[in-house]
Design an enzyme around this catalytic site. Structure first.
Site, PDB file in Angstrom:
ATOM      1  N   ASP A   1       0.857  -1.175   0.000  1.00 28.11           N
ATOM      2  CA  ASP A   1       0.000   0.000   0.000  1.00 28.11           C
ATOM      3  C   ASP A   1       0.902   1.237   0.000  1.00 28.11           C
ATOM      4  O   ASP A   1       2.121   1.138   0.248  1.00 28.11           O
ATOM      5  CB  ASP A   1      -0.892  -0.044   1.248  1.00 28.11           C
ATOM      6  CG  ASP A   1      -1.816   1.155   1.353  1.00 28.11           C
ATOM      7  OD1 ASP A   1      -2.287   1.639   0.319  1.00 28.11           O
ATOM      8  OD2 ASP A   1      -2.053   1.602   2.486  1.00 28.11           O
TER       9      ASP A   1
ATOM     10  N   ASP B   1      -0.209   5.181   1.043  1.00 30.38           N
ATOM     11  CA  ASP B   1      -0.455   6.058   2.196  1.00 30.38           C
ATOM     12  C   ASP B   1      -0.566   5.235   3.479  1.00 30.38           C
ATOM     13  O   ASP B   1      -1.321   4.262   3.547  1.00 30.38           O
ATOM     14  CB  ASP B   1      -1.746   6.838   1.991  1.00 30.38           C
ATOM     15  CG  ASP B   1      -1.640   7.849   0.872  1.00 30.38           C
ATOM     16  OD1 ASP B   1      -1.019   8.893   1.069  1.00 30.38           O
ATOM     17  OD2 ASP B   1      -2.186   7.573  -0.215  1.00 30.38           O
TER      18      ASP B   1
ATOM     19  N   ASP C   1      -2.230  -0.646   5.842  1.00 35.84           N
ATOM     20  CA  ASP C   1      -2.591   0.004   7.114  1.00 35.84           C
ATOM     21  C   ASP C   1      -4.083   0.232   7.288  1.00 35.84           C
ATOM     22  O   ASP C   1      -4.543   0.579   8.378  1.00 35.84           O
ATOM     23  CB  ASP C   1      -1.896   1.370   7.212  1.00 35.84           C
ATOM     24  CG  ASP C   1      -2.562   2.410   6.319  1.00 35.84           C
ATOM     25  OD1 ASP C   1      -2.651   2.165   5.092  1.00 35.84           O
ATOM     26  OD2 ASP C   1      -3.013   3.433   6.836  1.00 35.84           O
TER      27      ASP C   1
END
Length: 240
Positions: A13, A15, A191
């Site tokens: 991922d 961000d 996240d």
């Protein structure tokens, strides 16, 4: 935690995983050494390193300008590989235009809300107005009514309308069947809530998953910050 790089299909991922989350999407800063680590990862994995992001491909390429590997953007509504961009059929459609107009209408009058336009969807960010979370999520559900093909998708301090038939899970499953990812042990770092289904799929295949930050997760491993992710991956490839 990870198998050797030459036997790993690595999915990252952006961000909150490679870079810290900030108030606005354009405010992200990518430390110089992140570019170096990504280049090392691409070399060590034989090109089996991909960025799987909710951002558009153009955004990811803007921030990771030295990375020429596979980028999946907009949760799977955009694919960039081998220099070619593939977009979802809803990209640029009247449905997306209508959803975007409704999102702007809802956000009008509150400059703390940010409307992020995407080729095949739209996002309402409320990081600067967290007290409006319930309103924003309800509004996105309302916006989706009567717009065929788009569904609400909650994210970290945001809520998105995206094509119903795309997801990070589907993106990872598709990539894992293609060269150079095929036949390798998958590993996913993420996240957000939108990463969980992808991590579940990776674990089902006997791979590994790493959750960054706090919150419940199916991932068996956890790191506190993007800086920890970059440090671990640098060490994994033999870098510093």
């Amino acid at each position: 935690m990870l198998p050797p790089p030459d036997r790993t299909a690595l999915f990252l991922d952006f961000d909150g995983t490679l870079v810290d989350i900030v108030e606005t999407p354009d405010g992200v800063t990518v430390p110089a050494h992140v570019h170096d680590v990504l280049a090392a990862l691409a070399a060590a994995t034989g090109g089996a390193t991909a960025i799987i992001s909710g951002r558009t491909v153009s955004d990811v390429r803007k921030f990771l300008h030295g990375f020429d590997g596979t980028i999946v953007g907009s949760h799977g509504a955009e694919w960039f590989a081998d220099g070619e961009l593939e977009s979802h059929p809803l990209a640029g459609s009247d449905a997306v235009a209508e959803a975007t107009a409704r999102a702007h209408a809802f956000a009008e009058g509150d400059d703390r809300l940010l409307v992020e336009e995407k080729p095949a969807g739209v996002v309402l960010h409320y990081r600067r107005a967290p007290e409006r979370e319930d309103e924003v999520r309800a509004a996105v559900k309302t916006i989706a009514r009567g717009i065929e093909g788009l569904v609400p998708s909650p994210a970290k301090m945001a809520c998105e309308l995206r094509p119903a038939d795309v997801s990070k899970r589907g993106a990872v499953a598709r990539l894992a069947g293609d060269a150079p990812f095929a036949g390798r042990t998958p590993a996913y770092f993420g996240d957000d809530h939108t990463d969980e289904a992808a991590m579940e799929w990776v674990l089902e295949q006997g791979g590994t998953a790493v959750k960054i930050g706090e919150g419940k997760s199916c991932a068996p491993h956890r790191l506190a910050t993007p800086a920890d992710v970059v440090a671990l991956l640098a060490d994994w490839t033999g870098g510093k």
